[in-house]
Design an enzyme around this catalytic site. Structure first.
Site, mmCIF file in Angstrom:
data_model
loop_
_atom_site.group_PDB
_atom_site.id
_atom_site.type_symbol
_atom_site.label_atom_id
_atom_site.label_comp_id
_atom_site.label_asym_id
_atom_site.label_seq_id
_atom_site.Cartn_x
_atom_site.Cartn_y
_atom_site.Cartn_z
ATOM 1 N N GLU A 78 0.816 -1.208 0.000
ATOM 2 C CA GLU A 78 0.000 0.000 0.000
ATOM 3 C C GLU A 78 0.854 1.265 0.000
ATOM 4 O O GLU A 78 0.526 2.251 -0.665
ATOM 5 C CB GLU A 78 -0.949 0.011 1.204
ATOM 6 C CG GLU A 78 -2.066 -1.025 1.138
ATOM 7 C CD GLU A 78 -3.011 -0.801 -0.034
ATOM 8 O OE1 GLU A 78 -3.037 0.314 -0.591
ATOM 9 O OE2 GLU A 78 -3.720 -1.748 -0.410
ATOM 10 N N TYR A 160 -6.221 5.566 5.707
ATOM 11 C CA TYR A 160 -6.439 4.657 4.581
ATOM 12 C C TYR A 160 -5.607 3.373 4.729
ATOM 13 O O TYR A 160 -6.132 2.267 4.627
ATOM 14 C CB TYR A 160 -6.088 5.344 3.258
ATOM 15 C CG TYR A 160 -5.871 4.346 2.147
ATOM 16 C CD1 TYR A 160 -6.966 3.756 1.512
ATOM 17 C CD2 TYR A 160 -4.593 3.949 1.768
ATOM 18 C CE1 TYR A 160 -6.783 2.809 0.525
ATOM 19 C CE2 TYR A 160 -4.405 2.999 0.779
ATOM 20 C CZ TYR A 160 -5.499 2.432 0.160
ATOM 21 O OH TYR A 160 -5.316 1.483 -0.806
ATOM 22 N N ASP A 178 -9.519 5.824 -0.930
ATOM 23 C CA ASP A 178 -8.427 6.433 -1.677
ATOM 24 C C ASP A 178 -9.014 7.077 -2.922
ATOM 25 O O ASP A 178 -10.244 7.196 -3.060
ATOM 26 C CB ASP A 178 -7.358 5.389 -2.026
ATOM 27 C CG ASP A 178 -7.856 4.336 -3.010
ATOM 28 O OD1 ASP A 178 -9.077 4.301 -3.309
ATOM 29 O OD2 ASP A 178 -7.024 3.547 -3.494
ATOM 30 N N CYS A 232 -13.744 1.553 -13.691
ATOM 31 C CA CYS A 232 -14.239 2.902 -13.385
ATOM 32 C C CYS A 232 -13.068 3.887 -13.396
ATOM 33 O O CYS A 232 -12.787 4.566 -12.414
ATOM 34 C CB CYS A 232 -14.950 2.911 -12.030
ATOM 35 S SG CYS A 232 -15.993 4.365 -11.750
ATOM 36 N N CYS A 239 -18.457 1.457 -18.494
ATOM 37 C CA CYS A 239 -19.742 1.317 -17.793
ATOM 38 C C CYS A 239 -20.516 0.080 -18.228
ATOM 39 O O CYS A 239 -21.218 -0.531 -17.423
ATOM 40 C CB CYS A 239 -20.593 2.563 -18.007
ATOM 41 S SG CYS A 239 -19.838 4.078 -17.341
ATOM 42 N N CYS A 242 -19.368 -2.754 -16.132
ATOM 43 C CA CYS A 242 -19.336 -2.532 -14.687
ATOM 44 C C CYS A 242 -20.411 -3.357 -13.971
ATOM 45 O O CYS A 242 -21.585 -3.330 -14.369
ATOM 46 C CB CYS A 242 -19.541 -1.049 -14.385
ATOM 47 S SG CYS A 242 -19.595 -0.673 -12.619
ATOM 48 N N CYS A 248 -25.663 2.948 -10.502
ATOM 49 C CA CYS A 248 -24.820 4.140 -10.597
ATOM 50 C C CYS A 248 -25.647 5.335 -11.061
ATOM 51 O O CYS A 248 -26.167 5.358 -12.185
ATOM 52 C CB CYS A 248 -23.672 3.886 -11.573
ATOM 53 S SG CYS A 248 -22.571 5.297 -11.774
#
Length: 446
Positions: A78, A160, A178, A232, A239, A242, A248
């Site tokens: 990370e 985070y 994030d 995304c 889309c 997705c 959405c």
């Protein structure tokens, strides 16, 4: 405190408390309802199980000490992934884990070793904090923290990263937020509020906390980040592929009105213009010719332990606040060399050659730096050599001389490596030119 100021102070405190507790507000007035939450969890986890990328830091967590090792792996990945592309990180991560497979191994490392391993990833403060955090955890008596609230007390671990470690390694049902998660949430809710605003960020955390799956928090958080990193995306969202496009709001608005693309969310924030400065770099090569010794060595200077590129090695340099002529730049460098090394061209040393190699622009986080590069080759007198190469303890060494073969293998920042590449190219040109001259002379003789 006077009595007259007390009511005013109470009112300020009350106002602050109301601010902290205010609802989502604006275009973030509603959380997900129970049905939406469940559908998003199911759809995302099913999609993630089928489509997750094969990344070296993704593996199933077992029990006992294996969880601590997993936490360390998540932590390293990370930190490396902050502001760095996944493809770039993968090889760095593998090399890091090969050298320091556990947090206990890392805690024994020096900052210089860590910086060399990190070289090229940028934002070197991340590496320093990772090392300091590892030493802090190992020095403690309670082992690796297994809750997000306790992880944030470790040097270099923010909210985070704490959420990522706690959910992925220790299965704690806490959210992560994030840039990828903000983008997904902003589109799911068609949120047009400034994503950098403090209260807006706080509200994104509320939305993420509501969605996180209590039975698979780590996988769910990774699925949310994975969606933002792949389908995304910032400018070209897929889309039609997705798994949660039916829920959405941004996609729904786009279908109703094609002039409002999904990429309108989140709102784009105008970045502040970076500070502009100028830097003259002097690659100082020392030719040694005393007591039957010969060869060239390069001088490197260690940067201060705080600030930009803390603790890293670089060639001698001077920062200027404006453009300067070659003569002015050399004057500044000469002054620096005199103060730092008691080295004065033509006074305490013989200048073999001095060549301006060129310039380039390097972008730091908030700085746009124009870098001028010159190569100064000098031959020292015997007294000058003794003064310059005096022995110093390793822990107090702020400069050093290295051979070219050592320099080429050191972990240097991208800007320093670019400077040295210019030196190598110049020397290569000199070598080619010298060979051509020799061949031409030989032909004339024959």
């Amino acid at each position: 405190m006077s009595h007259s100021s007390a009511p005013r102070m109470r009112k300020c405190r009350q106002k602050k408390e109301e601010e902290e507790e205010e609802p989502l507000g604006g275009d973030m007035e509603d959380l997900f309802n129970e049905k939406e939450t469940q559908n998003i969890r199911t759809s995302l986890l099913d999609w993630y199980d089928e489509n997750q990328r094969d990344l070296p830091w993704r593996k199933k967590t077992r029990s006992g000490t294996e969880k601590e090792r997993r936490a360390y792996e998540v932590w390293v990945s990370e930190i490396m992934l902050q502001q760095t592309r996944v493809q770039t990180v993968m090889e760095y991560y593998k090399r890091w884990m090969h050298k320091w497979p556990t947090i206990y191994d890392l805690a024994q490392a020096s900052l210089e070793e860590v910086n060399e391993m990190w070289a090229g990833l940028g934002y070197y403060r991340r590496a320093r904090f990772l090392l300091e955090g590892a030493k802090m955890v190992v020095a403690g008596k309670e082992g690796f923290p297994n809750k997000a609230s306790s992880l944030t007390k470790v040097k270099g671990i923010g909210e985070y990263t704490a959420g990522a470690i706690a959910s992925i390694a220790f299965n704690e049902a806490v959210p992560v937020v994030d840039g990828n998660v903000i983008r997904v949430l902003a589109r799911l809710k068609a949120i047009s509020a400034n994503p950098k605003d403090r209260l807006t960020v706080k509200n994104f955390w509320k939305l993420a906390a509501q969605l996180v799956d209590p039975s698979r928090p780590g996988d769910f958080n990774q699925s949310l980040m994975e969606l933002g990193a792949t389908l995304c995306s910032v400018s070209k969202p897929s889309c039609s592929s997705c798994p949660i496009s039916s829920q959405c709001r941004a996609y729904s608005l786009f279908q109703e009105n094609r002039s409002i693309p999904v990429t309108e969310y989140p709102t784009k924030v105008v970045k502040a213009k970076p500070k502009v400065d100028f830097c003259c770099v002097c690659v100082l090569e020392i030719q040694i010719q005393e007591k039957n010794q010969s060869g060239g060595r390069f001088v490197l200077v260690k940067r201060p332990e705080e600030g930009l590129l803390a603790g890293l090695w670089e060639f001698p340099s001077v920062i200027l606040d404006k453009e300067a002529s070659l003569a002015a730049r050399r004057k500044a460098i000469n002054l620096y060399l005199k103060e730092a090394f008691h080295l004065e061209p033509e006074e305490t040393c013989t200048v073999v050659s001095r060549k301006e190699l060129g310039e380039f622009v390097h972008i730091f986080t908030h700085i746009r730096r124009k870098i001028y590069v010159e190569l100064l080759v000098v031959q020292l007198t015997e007294g000058g050599t003794i003064d310059l190469f005096k022995d110093e303890a390793e822990d107090t060494l702020t400069w050093k001389c290295v051979d070219s073969d050592v320099l080429s293998t050191m972990g240097l920042t991208s800007a320093v490596r670019k400077v040295y590449s210019m030196v190598e190219a110049h020397k290569q040109d000199l070598s080619v030119s010298s060979n051509r001259t020799a061949i031409s002379r030989k032909r004339r003789i024959t």
